[in-house]
Design a protein around this motif. Structure first.
Motif, short mmCIF file in Angstrom:
data_model
loop_
_atom_site.label_atom_id
_atom_site.label_comp_id
_atom_site.label_asym_id
_atom_site.label_seq_id
_atom_site.Cartn_x
_atom_site.Cartn_y
_atom_site.Cartn_z
N VAL A 247 0.98 -1.27 -0.06
CA VAL A 247 0.26 -0.11 -0.02
C VAL A 247 0.98 1.20 0.02
CG1 VAL A 247 -2.08 -1.03 1.32
CG2 VAL A 247 -0.21 0.10 2.64
N THR A 248 0.46 2.37 -0.40
CA THR A 248 0.91 3.68 -0.20
C THR A 248 0.46 4.40 0.99
OG1 THR A 248 1.35 3.51 -2.62
CG2 THR A 248 1.80 5.82 -1.68
N PHE B 121 -8.63 14.39 5.37
CA PHE B 121 -7.81 13.62 6.36
C PHE B 121 -7.56 14.65 7.75
CE2 PHE B 121 -7.05 11.62 2.07
CZ PHE B 121 -7.48 10.65 2.65
N GLN C 246 -10.23 14.28 10.03
CA GLN C 246 -10.11 12.97 10.43
C GLN C 246 -9.11 12.88 11.56
OE1 GLN C 246 -12.15 10.02 9.80
NE2 GLN C 246 -13.28 11.77 9.04
N GLU D 253 -18.46 21.15 13.28
CA GLU D 253 -17.59 20.30 13.87
C GLU D 253 -18.27 18.72 14.31
OE1 GLU D 253 -14.13 21.65 16.59
OE2 GLU D 253 -15.04 20.17 17.74
N ILE E 28 -18.84 16.00 11.69
CA ILE E 28 -17.98 15.25 10.78
C ILE E 28 -17.92 13.85 11.19
CG2 ILE E 28 -15.51 15.17 10.32
CD1 ILE E 28 -15.35 18.10 11.41
N PRO E 29 -18.26 12.92 10.57
CA PRO E 29 -18.35 11.68 10.76
C PRO E 29 -16.94 11.09 11.00
CG PRO E 29 -18.55 11.68 8.45
CD PRO E 29 -18.69 13.09 8.91
N TYR E 30 -16.52 9.92 11.77
CA TYR E 30 -15.35 9.30 11.83
C TYR E 30 -15.31 8.36 10.99
CZ TYR E 30 -11.07 7.22 13.90
OH TYR E 30 -9.99 6.81 13.95
N LYS E 31 -14.47 8.34 10.20
CA LYS E 31 -14.32 7.40 9.10
C LYS E 31 -13.49 6.01 9.36
CE LYS E 31 -15.15 10.78 5.45
NZ LYS E 31 -16.24 10.11 4.57
N GLY E 32 -12.88 6.35 10.63
CA GLY E 32 -11.86 4.90 10.96
C GLY E 32 -10.78 4.74 9.83
N ILE E 33 -10.67 3.57 9.74
CA ILE E 33 -9.50 3.19 8.84
C ILE E 33 -9.57 3.74 7.51
CG2 ILE E 33 -10.46 1.19 8.06
CD1 ILE E 33 -7.37 0.20 8.35
N GLY F 66 -10.51 6.69 6.87
CA GLY F 66 -10.02 8.07 7.03
C GLY F 66 -8.78 8.28 7.10
N ILE F 67 -7.81 7.33 6.96
CA ILE F 67 -6.33 7.27 6.87
C ILE F 67 -5.89 7.51 5.41
CG2 ILE F 67 -4.46 5.84 7.56
CD1 ILE F 67 -6.16 4.99 9.90
N PRO F 68 -4.85 8.28 5.21
CA PRO F 68 -4.50 8.40 3.72
C PRO F 68 -3.71 7.31 3.22
CG PRO F 68 -3.37 9.98 5.26
CD PRO F 68 -4.43 9.45 6.24
N ILE F 69 -4.28 6.31 2.81
CA ILE F 69 -3.69 5.20 2.31
C ILE F 69 -4.12 4.78 0.83
CG2 ILE F 69 -3.37 2.81 2.54
CD1 ILE F 69 -3.24 2.97 5.46
N ILE F 70 -3.20 4.43 -0.11
CA ILE F 70 -3.57 3.97 -1.55
C ILE F 70 -3.32 2.50 -1.25
CG2 ILE F 70 -3.17 3.89 -3.78
CD1 ILE F 70 -2.32 6.84 -3.50
N ARG F 71 -4.51 1.76 -1.31
CA ARG F 71 -4.62 0.32 -1.25
C ARG F 71 -4.16 -0.39 -2.54
NH1 ARG F 71 -7.75 2.47 2.61
NH2 ARG F 71 -7.24 1.93 4.51
N PRO G 182 -1.80 -0.98 -5.37
CA PRO G 182 -0.64 -0.46 -5.88
C PRO G 182 -0.74 -0.32 -7.33
CG PRO G 182 -0.73 -2.75 -5.14
CD PRO G 182 -2.00 -2.31 -4.97
#
Lengths: 389, 94
Positions: free
Chosen positions: A206-207, A219, A222, B3, B6-11, B13-18, B20
């Motif tokens: 993943v990136t 983000f 969040q 404020e 704002i919903p909590y998006k859990g995982i 909401g984390i900046p990841i590109i899943r 590749p």
């Protein structure tokens, strides 16, 4: 319960040992050095099985390595002070933005120039907006307890943020205090094995933290919501913590506030001195109490406002300074009180920079000045250590 | 948005590109202002442009360079480095 004499540095090291941290990147700096030396000794003696103790070339590299290790799912611990914390500053935002639950002990020391080795809180509070959870301990027992709690809170799926546990350099870092060191079994019950929700793995590339466009705002929001979530989580973990270890902490530490007309707001080890002074002033009939800020981020607005709402006058005692503004916590307290029906008088005192001792007599002096302010109906902003110069 | 809304998006909401390599699917050259243009009559096929391109936006073919315009950002390093003037600069949209 058996008590052991340990310094604040050793208490933090015990925290890292008991949580079974897998990776400890490190770089020494006064007054943090003893924490790292303790872990180095244990590592060399084979007392930290499964822990990779990694000596690095700078604090910037330490935090970068911590980010990498946390991103592949390791439980990470490190510690630093002062200039070292400032060198990490850039990477602290990255750790928070990538939502990696690293825990770091920071041992407060004033910032150069001129060089000081002794404590004030400017290094710690300089990280205020980095997105980390920020806890500030009063004594060595709390240092250890906070490290244990910090991992539990940081790794909670509703939070997933890195956490900083601060102690005052020298006053705590090099002072032996009797503390209870819990058994590994107890800590394992409180803090299970780290099961990361998002990691880089060989078969699952993943990136993490890529460039984004308009999503940036989402983000950041969040990160903010996760930090606010931590307020509930901090309160929730206290039940488990008390059941297992027999101690309980609150969002803020209230001391003799029930009938207090005058309230001193403090942070860190100077609170203990102030509490002793308050006991003596109470004997003289002065209705004074103390509010100790132990959670700096997320900011516990309601707990702070609730504790201060009945005060007539408040002295915010800042062991830090934002030149051109004043004490850093002074405006935060005023903002927190702003929506109360009745605003108490709030004076600000900048004290104890570069380790200038905060003695009981200085605390009494501040209290008497606060009484003068209340009588005159005029708050003040004052530097407390300059009279002798 | 207020404020508290704002919903909590859990995982999520984390900046990841899943996924590749997903960048290959988007046009990375959309903000280019100028583009390199190849003139094969002047080209000696020395490969200097191919080596110098910082974004690997030049593919090498038997006929010489082929510029991948979904990747080229228009930095004009290839134009600068070409020893025979076989690459020239042209304004986008001109």
């Amino acid at each position: 319960m058996k008590q052991t004499l340990v310094t604040g540095n050793e208490a933090a090291a015990w925290g890292a040992r008991l949580v079974r941290a897998k990776y400890i990147p490190n770089f020494p700096i006064t007054p943090q050095t003893e924490c790292i030396e303790t872990l180095a000794r244990w590592s060399a003696d084979g007392e930290l099985p499964g822990t990779y103790f990694d000596r690095m070339e700078s604090e910037h590299s330490v935090m970068s390595a911590a980010v990498g290790a946390a991103a592949v799912g390791s439980r990470v611990f490190t510690a630093t002070s002062s200039q070292g914390l400032l060198l990490m500053h850039e990477v602290l935002y990255i750790a928070a933005g990538m939502r990696l639950p690293i825990v770091m002990a920071t041992i407060s020391r004033g910032l150069s120039a001129p060089v000081t080795l002794w404590s004030d809180h400017n290094d710690f509070l300089d990280q205020r907006d980095s997105g980390w959870l920020m806890f500030h301990a009063e004594n060595n027992q709390e240092v250890l307890d906070m490290v244990l709690q910090a991992y539990r809170i940081a790794e909670d799926p509703r939070v997933l943020l890195p956490a900083m546990v601060n102690m005052d350099g020298y006053v705590l870092s090099f002072t032996d205090e009797p503390i209870i060191i819990p058994s590994p079994g107890q800590v394992e019950e409180f803090l299970p094995k780290y099961a990361p929700a998002h990691t880089i793995a060989k078969n699952r590339p993943v990136t993490v933290g890529p460039p984004v466009l308009e999503e940036y705002s989402i983000f950041r929001a969040q990160n903010h919501v996760a930090s606010r979530n931590a307020l509930n989580v901090i309160e929730e973990v206290q039940d488990d913590f008390e059941k297992i270890f027999g101690r309980r902490y609150h969002l803020v530490d209230e001391f003799m506030l029930e009938d207090a007309e005058l309230v001193l707001v403090t942070q860190g080890s100077m609170s203990t001195t102030a509490k002793a002074a308050i006991l003596e002033m109470r004997d003289e009939g002065i209705k004074v109490g103390l509010l100790r800020l132990r959670i700096i981020r997320p900011w516990p607005n309601e707990a702070v406002a609730g504790a201060l709402k009945d005060a007539k006058a408040i002295a915010v005692i800042d062991r830090n300074v934002a030149p051109g503004k004043g004490g850093i916590m002074f405006p935060e307290i005023i903002e927190t009180l702003y929506n109360l029906d009745r605003l108490p008088l709030v004076s600000g005192f900048v004290v104890g920079l570069g380790g200038n001792p905060q003695t009981e007599s200085k605390v009494k002096e501040i209290t008497h000045k606060l009484m003068d302010d209340l009588a005159a109906g005029r708050p003040r902003m004052e530097w407390n250590d300059l009279e002798e110069i | 948005m207020r404020e508290e809304e704002i919903p909590y998006k859990g995982i999520e909401g984390i900046p990841i590109i899943r996924e590749p390599g997903s960048a290959a699917k988007v046009n990375r050259g959309s903000w280019r202002l100028v583009r390199p243009v190849h003139h094969s009559e002047k080209c000696t096929k020395c490969k200097i442009c191919y080596i110098y391109c910082p974004d690997a936006a030049i593919n090498w073919t038997p006929d010489g360079p082929e510029i991948n315009l979904t990747s080229c950002k228009g930095c004009m390093i290839c134009v600068e480095e070409c020893p025979t003037g076989a690459l020239t600069e042209e304004k986008e949209g001109a």
